[in-house]
Design an enzyme around this catalytic site. Structure first.
Site, PDB file in Angstrom:
ATOM      1  N   ASN A  10      -4.958  -4.245   3.802  1.00 38.05           N
ATOM      2  CA  ASN A  10      -3.862  -3.326   4.457  1.00 38.05           C
ATOM      3  C   ASN A  10      -4.779  -1.905   4.792  1.00 38.05           C
ATOM      4  O   ASN A  10      -5.216  -1.211   3.999  1.00 38.05           O
ATOM      5  CB  ASN A  10      -2.613  -3.117   3.551  1.00 38.05           C
ATOM      6  CG  ASN A  10      -1.804  -2.044   4.213  1.00 38.05           C
ATOM      7  OD1 ASN A  10      -1.812  -1.407   5.517  1.00 38.05           O
ATOM      8  ND2 ASN A  10      -0.967  -1.257   3.255  1.00 38.05           N
ATOM      9  N   LYS A  12      -3.889   0.364   6.513  1.00 38.23           N
ATOM     10  CA  LYS A  12      -3.033   1.480   6.672  1.00 38.23           C
ATOM     11  C   LYS A  12      -3.376   2.404   7.651  1.00 38.23           C
ATOM     12  O   LYS A  12      -3.621   1.672   8.828  1.00 38.23           O
ATOM     13  CB  LYS A  12      -2.845   2.387   5.528  1.00 38.23           C
ATOM     14  CG  LYS A  12      -2.884   1.690   3.965  1.00 38.23           C
ATOM     15  CD  LYS A  12      -2.816   2.668   2.856  1.00 38.23           C
ATOM     16  CE  LYS A  12      -2.776   1.873   1.814  1.00 38.23           C
ATOM     17  NZ  LYS A  12      -1.974   2.576   0.455  1.00 38.23           N
ATOM     18  N   HIS A  97       6.399  -2.077   2.993  1.00 39.91           N
ATOM     19  CA  HIS A  97       5.669  -1.389   2.094  1.00 39.91           C
ATOM     20  C   HIS A  97       6.131   0.024   1.492  1.00 39.91           C
ATOM     21  O   HIS A  97       7.011   0.459   2.105  1.00 39.91           O
ATOM     22  CB  HIS A  97       4.185  -1.061   2.838  1.00 39.91           C
ATOM     23  CG  HIS A  97       3.119  -0.556   2.197  1.00 39.91           C
ATOM     24  ND1 HIS A  97       3.275   0.703   1.435  1.00 39.91           N
ATOM     25  CD2 HIS A  97       2.100  -1.286   1.652  1.00 39.91           C
ATOM     26  CE1 HIS A  97       1.973   0.882   0.908  1.00 39.91           C
ATOM     27  NE2 HIS A  97       1.376  -0.301   0.924  1.00 39.91           N
ATOM     28  N   GLU A  99       5.215   3.028   1.132  1.00 43.74           N
ATOM     29  CA  GLU A  99       5.056   4.017   1.934  1.00 43.74           C
ATOM     30  C   GLU A  99       5.947   3.846   3.096  1.00 43.74           C
ATOM     31  O   GLU A  99       6.494   5.134   3.232  1.00 43.74           O
ATOM     32  CB  GLU A  99       3.612   4.178   2.344  1.00 43.74           C
ATOM     33  CG  GLU A  99       2.483   4.281   1.707  1.00 43.74           C
ATOM     34  CD  GLU A  99       1.239   3.974   1.673  1.00 43.74           C
ATOM     35  OE1 GLU A  99       0.696   3.330   2.711  1.00 43.74           O
ATOM     36  OE2 GLU A  99       0.295   3.603   0.555  1.00 43.74           O
ATOM     37  N   GLU A 171       4.185  -4.850  -5.552  1.00 40.71           N
ATOM     38  CA  GLU A 171       3.044  -3.452  -5.545  1.00 40.71           C
ATOM     39  C   GLU A 171       3.966  -2.222  -6.405  1.00 40.71           C
ATOM     40  O   GLU A 171       4.596  -1.568  -5.886  1.00 40.71           O
ATOM     41  CB  GLU A 171       2.728  -3.083  -4.106  1.00 40.71           C
ATOM     42  CG  GLU A 171       2.242  -4.033  -3.185  1.00 40.71           C
ATOM     43  CD  GLU A 171       1.443  -3.525  -2.132  1.00 40.71           C
ATOM     44  OE1 GLU A 171       0.169  -3.746  -1.985  1.00 40.71           O
ATOM     45  OE2 GLU A 171       1.889  -2.602  -1.476  1.00 40.71           O
ATOM     46  N   GLY A 177      -3.117   3.157  -4.442  1.00 40.87           N
ATOM     47  CA  GLY A 177      -3.954   4.303  -4.080  1.00 40.87           C
ATOM     48  C   GLY A 177      -4.009   5.232  -5.149  1.00 40.87           C
ATOM     49  O   GLY A 177      -4.549   6.504  -4.803  1.00 40.87           O
ATOM     50  N   SER A 217      -4.500  -0.803  -6.384  1.00 43.07           N
ATOM     51  CA  SER A 217      -5.845  -0.287  -6.809  1.00 43.07           C
ATOM     52  C   SER A 217      -6.663  -1.438  -7.230  1.00 43.07           C
ATOM     53  O   SER A 217      -7.257  -1.542  -8.244  1.00 43.07           O
ATOM     54  CB  SER A 217      -5.678   0.538  -7.967  1.00 43.07           C
ATOM     55  OG  SER A 217      -4.905   1.856  -7.383  1.00 43.07           O
TER      56      SER A 217
HETATM   57  C1  PEP Z   1      -1.566  -0.944  -0.306  1.00 42.63           C
HETATM   58  O1  PEP Z   1      -1.473  -0.114   0.508  1.00 42.63           O
HETATM   59  O2  PEP Z   1      -0.655  -2.132  -0.057  1.00 42.63           O
HETATM   60  C2  PEP Z   1      -2.337  -0.914  -1.493  1.00 42.63           C
HETATM   61  C3  PEP Z   1      -2.154  -2.006  -2.692  1.00 42.63           C
HETATM   62  O3  PEP Z   1      -3.045   0.102  -1.704  1.00 42.63           O
HETATM   63  P1  PEP Z   1      -4.370   0.283  -2.685  1.00 42.63           P
HETATM   64  O4  PEP Z   1      -5.141  -0.687  -2.853  1.00 42.63           O
HETATM   65  O5  PEP Z   1      -5.327   1.252  -2.152  1.00 42.63           O
HETATM   66  O6  PEP Z   1      -3.893   0.708  -4.021  1.00 42.63           O
END
Ligand code: PEP
Length: 259
Positions: A10, A12, A97, A99, A171, A177, A217
């Site tokens: 992803n 982003k 997501h 976000e 998630e 992040g 992460s």
């Molecule tokens: C994501 O954006 O779906 C995500 C898991 O980000 P990160 O791996 O940076 O935590």
């Protein structure tokens, strides 16, 4: 039949078209042996989706968007529809997501409508669910995640679509992040509960077929243990997917047979 793992990038809101092209050019030779064991997906910004789709069209890499709107056309300024994504060569789309839920106010209902429209349009939806830190600390992880999963089936008939038509990604919001990933046990606990709920909703075969990814992460030093968990079928990767080398390592690691 065992579920095929998936490793999904992803990006982003990152990468110009030239950067996306350079990335794909670097990635493809590095993962050419991995396809036997893992599905690879790249979720790119709308602006470079066409370029990524063109560069990967004769490869097994699945290309997708990070969002779309569930109407096909009309007065929805700034939105992009399923036919538009397909026109660009997309085969999948991330939906809900955290976000988008947290920053852009996306509701469970909108997520469900998007999931249903994606399936109908022939796009594979990666439906994201997860709890905040406050919810986890208050012992409400499952109250939140269970409700998010249930809401999807207000618009989708599990029996009708079959388990291969959708993918979930657990998630936890506090892990996205932040560098702080869930423990393998926490990931398994939540994802195992999601699978139990899918069994209740759609029956044994449905629950056995739906892939459920972990996201939050993921890095080279925690990925093996997380994806070795019984119910975890791969990863949705943000930060660690932005560099070719790091993402290629995650893909190649995920393609090895599980112990
Ligand atoms: C994501 O954006 O779906 C995500 C898991 O980000 P990160 O791996 O940076 O935590």
């Amino acid at each position: 039949m065992a579920r095929r793992p998936m490793m999904a990038a992803n990006w982003k809101m990152n990468k110009l078209i030239s950067e996306a092209e350079e990335y794909v050019e670097g990635l493809l030779p590095r993962i050419s042996d991995a396809h036997e064991g893992v599905d690879v997906a790249i979720f790119a910004p709308f602006t470079c989706l066409g370029a990524v789709a063109r560069m990967t069209q004769d490869t097994p890499v699945l290309v997708g968007a990070q969002n779309f709107y569930y109407e096909d056309s009309g007065a929805f300024t700034g939105e992009v529809s399923a036919p538009m994504l397909k026109d660009l060569g997309a085969g999948a789309v991330v939906i809900g997501h955290s976000e988008r839920r947290e920053i852009f106010g996306e509701t469970d209902e909108a997520v469900a409508l998007k999931a249903a429209r994606a399936v109908e349009a022939g796009l594979l939806p990666i439906i994201c669910v997860g709890e905040t830190k406050e919810e986890r600390d208050a012992g409400k992880m499952w109250e939140k995640v269970g409700a998010q999963v249930r809401a999807v089936f207000e618009q989708l008939d599990a029996q009708q679509i079959g388990g291969g038509a959708i993918v979930f990604a657990y998630e936890p919001v506090w892990a996205i992040g932040t560098g702080e990933s869930a423990t393998p046990e926490d990931a398994q606990e939540a994802i195992g509960k999601i699978r139990d709920l899918l069994r209740e909703i759609g029956g044994e075969d449905f629950a056995r077929e739906v892939r459920i990814l972990y996201g939050g992460s993921i890095k080279a030093d925690n990925v093996d243990e997380i994806i070795a968990q019984e119910d975890v079928d791969g990863g949705l990767v943000g930060g660690a997917s932005l560099e070719v080398d790091t993402f290629a390592k995650l893909v190649n690691g995920a393609s090895k047979p599980r112990e």
